[in-house]
Design an enzyme around this catalytic site. Structure first.
Site, short mmCIF file in Angstrom:
data_model
loop_
_atom_site.label_atom_id
_atom_site.label_comp_id
_atom_site.label_asym_id
_atom_site.label_seq_id
_atom_site.Cartn_x
_atom_site.Cartn_y
_atom_site.Cartn_z
N HIS A 131 1.15 -1.26 0.01
CA HIS A 131 -0.15 0.11 -0.76
C HIS A 131 1.07 1.32 -0.03
CE1 HIS A 131 -3.81 2.52 0.58
NE2 HIS A 131 -3.45 2.89 1.62
N GLY A 170 -11.25 -7.90 4.69
CA GLY A 170 -11.21 -6.31 5.37
C GLY A 170 -10.52 -5.29 3.45
#
Length: 220
Positions: A131, A170
């Protein structure tokens, strides 16, 4: 003495594949130097058929596959399907490909489809994602590419960087394995900030897969 096997790895991509190239280069460097590389890239799977990452993989002799909504569902079904349905269809195809190639670890290297369904459960603790920010801030749906860097600059943060984390059910919520940081400088643009983070992404991607591979080897 127990022999240590290289972890069979699938790398999931969507675009240019610079982080994939970093993984390929390190694997080739270690093998050429007679060093033990803990991972072996068996297959590269792209969510887009025109991703340059596919060419990078093919030029290194790595098998490639496309798992886009259109390729998996068919054009008409993909046009009618909602976001979650398309995500699940792509995720299930990824799972099928990984199982068919005896994949032990999955790396999301700029993969723009959020994995869902059975693949997340089947490969729990064995999927890592890169990320382009310092999680837990600036994560979640819509936080990818330049959107992340724009959000960081708009917030007035003093530093940014990248995160390698485990993937769970998630979006950008899994356990953090490592981070690399850079300062946010006066006058930064999303492009200038990304330019400083990108080299650290490559280093973090390699280190993250080595950490995961070593952990999986100890468990086997």
């Amino acid at each position: 003495m127990k022999s240590v096997n290289r972890i069979k790895t699938a790398v999931l991509v969507s675009g240019g594949g610079t982080n994939l190239q970093a993984l390929i280069d390190e694997e080739q460097r270690m093998v050429s130097a007679g060093e033990f590389c803990p991972y072996k890239i068996e297959i590269v799977i792209s969510s887009t058929k025109d991703a340059y990452a596919l060419e990078r993989a093919a030029s290194s002799g790595i098998k490639t596959e496309v798992a886009s909504p259109y390729s998996v569902m068919g054009a008409e079904a993909a046009k009618r399907a909602g976001r979650d349905e398309k995500r699940l269809a792509v995720s299930d195809k990824v799972l099928d490909l990984c199982l068919a190639h005896d994949i032990e670890a999955i790396v999301l290297a700029g993969f723009l489809t959020v994995l869902s369904g059975a693949v997340v459960k089947e490969y729990s603790g064995r999927i890592i994602n890169l990320h382009p920010a310092l999680l837990p801030k600036f994560g979640g749906v819509g936080m990818w590419g330049h959107h992340v860097h724009e959000a960081v600059l708009a917030s007035g943060e003093k530093e940014s960087g990248c995160t390698i984390h485990l993937v769970d059910s998630g979006c950008d919520t899994g356990k953090i394995l490592l981070q690399r940081k850079v300062p946010v400088l006066p006058g930064d643009t999303p492009e200038s900030l990304y330019a400083r983070i990108a080299p650290l992404e490559h280093e973090a991607m390699v280190e993250g897969l080595k950490l995961l591979s070593a952990s999986l080897s100890r468990q086997s």
